[in-house]
Design an enzyme around this catalytic site. Structure first.
Site, PDB file in Angstrom:
ATOM      1  N   ASP A   1       0.834  -1.210   0.000  1.00 24.84           N
ATOM      2  CA  ASP A   1       0.000   0.000   0.000  1.00 24.84           C
ATOM      3  C   ASP A   1       0.869   1.260   0.000  1.00 24.84           C
ATOM      4  OD1 ASP A   1      -1.194  -2.349   1.166  1.00 24.84           O
ATOM      5  OD2 ASP A   1      -2.929  -1.141   1.711  1.00 24.84           O
TER       6      ASP A   1
ATOM      7  N   HIS B   1      -0.102   4.619  -0.190  1.00 23.45           N
ATOM      8  CA  HIS B   1      -0.631   5.712   0.647  1.00 23.45           C
ATOM      9  C   HIS B   1       0.173   7.010   0.489  1.00 23.45           C
ATOM     10  CE1 HIS B   1      -3.985   3.880   2.611  1.00 23.45           C
ATOM     11  NE2 HIS B   1      -3.277   2.897   3.130  1.00 23.45           N
TER      12      HIS B   1
ATOM     13  N   ASP C   1      -4.761   1.151  -2.622  1.00 30.32           N
ATOM     14  CA  ASP C   1      -4.520   2.195  -1.628  1.00 30.32           C
ATOM     15  C   ASP C   1      -3.279   3.009  -2.004  1.00 30.32           C
ATOM     16  OD1 ASP C   1      -6.798   1.566  -0.262  1.00 30.32           O
ATOM     17  OD2 ASP C   1      -5.803   0.974   1.611  1.00 30.32           O
TER      18      ASP C   1
ATOM     19  N   ASN D   1      -9.719   0.191  -0.905  1.00 34.73           N
ATOM     20  CA  ASN D   1     -10.880   0.855  -0.307  1.00 34.73           C
ATOM     21  C   ASN D   1     -10.704   2.379  -0.289  1.00 34.73           C
ATOM     22  OD1 ASN D   1      -8.919  -0.102   1.747  1.00 34.73           O
ATOM     23  ND2 ASN D   1     -10.160   1.151   3.128  1.00 34.73           N
ATOM     24  N   HIS D   2      -9.459   2.870  -0.258  1.00 37.15           N
ATOM     25  CA  HIS D   2      -9.275   4.327  -0.281  1.00 37.15           C
ATOM     26  C   HIS D   2      -9.629   4.921  -1.649  1.00 37.15           C
ATOM     27  CE1 HIS D   2      -7.540   5.384   3.691  1.00 37.15           C
ATOM     28  NE2 HIS D   2      -7.461   4.070   3.742  1.00 37.15           N
TER      29      HIS D   2
END
Ligand SMILES: [Mn+2]
Length: 293
Positions: A21, A23, A50, A76-77
């Protein structure tokens, strides 16, 4: 129409890598790609989703999707961001940047989008609009290669509903092949692919004898972070908390976390952190059968 499951042939020209991920931790990605001498002409990089939120450089992470060597699944982000901008995507007009749908997007790391809001024009910047269309198009599963070289990339896990009673607690290659044929993933499966923490937060992950699931190819995932990559039921979780290593909690243990990149064929990984200069390295056994060289 958007394809939620897609396949690719083996990479016969170069190497395949998977990264955990992101991010928004774009600088960490550059560090690990430099370290492995990533070759943009021949190698491929897969992301477990993500890409955005929490870290410092979300937009550059989305822009990677325009590169021919970069492949990602939706996390999900990404879904939260698309939901947040649902009305804007339809009408091209944004009165103010407010969480009218109560998706929690701004609360859970999405506040970076404020930088791209043009209040006077009631819209987002054109570079941001382009990024929205890039993430709309992402699948939920990549199926890569065939036979003993086959692997999958997903965001969360392939645990079945009612998994305790099921013969196999996770979906298998035959299920994935059926979804590919039908060009559709059942909605209950899609939900778990994006959100489930069942596998990586359970005891299953601690038991080494459950590292491989018969009839499920290596399946790279993220979503639930720990300091090191871990394996359970053919899932290999690469989320090692890249954003935690930014150290905003001012805790020494933050340095254990970082961004992990794995060389699929060699099954070796490296991890870079904002809180340390050196890279951490390790090896996994990803493929059940010993690989012939
Ligand atoms: Mn996630």
């Amino acid at each position: 129409m958007k394809k939620t499951i897609r396949s690719l042939p083996n990479n016969s020209a170069g190497k395949d890598y998977v990264v955990g991920d992101l991010h928004g931790c774009f600088a960490l990605l550059q560090r690990v790609l430099n370290e492995v001498n990533f070759n943009e002409a021949h190698d491929r990089l897969f992301s477990v989703g993500d890409l955005i939120d929490r870290g410092p450089d979300s937009l550059p992470c989305i822009e990677l999707l325009a590169e021919p060597w970069f492949y990602a699944v939706q996390g999900n982000h990404e879904i939260m961001m698309l939901d947040f901008f649902q009305s804007y995507r339809r009408h091209g007009h944004l009165e103010h940047l407010k969480d009218v749908n109560h998706t929690g997007f701004l609360l859970y790391g999405g506040e970076w989008v404020e930088h791209y809001f043009q209040a006077d024009k009631h819209r987002m910047s054109s570079e941001f609009d382009r990024c929205l269309s890039l993430i709309e198009d992402l699948p939920l599963i990549w199926v890569v290669g065939e036979g003993e070289n086959r692997f999958h990339v997903i965001h969360a896990d392939l645990v079945k509903p009612g998994y305790r009673a099921a013969e196999s607690p996770v979906w298998l290659n035959s299920d994935i092949d059926r979804w590919l044929d039908e060009d559709a993933i059942p909605s209950a499966v899609a939900e778990r692919l994006l959100w489930s923490r069942t596998l990586m937060s359970s005891q299953l992950v601690m038991q080494s004898h459950a590292r491989f699931q018969p009839d499920l190819s290596p399946t790279f995932c993220g979503h639930t972070y720990a300091a090191r990559p871990r394996q359970a039921l053919s899932h290999i979780c690469l989320d090692t908390g890249a954003f935690v290593s930014i150290g905003r909690f001012d805790d020494d243990t933050d340095a254990d976390y970082g961004l992990t990149l794995i060389d699929v064929q060699a099954s070796s990984w490296i991890s870079a952190s904002y809180r340390r200069d050196h890279l951490v390295r390790g090896e996994l056994r990803i493929f059940n059968m010993p690989k012939r060289s």
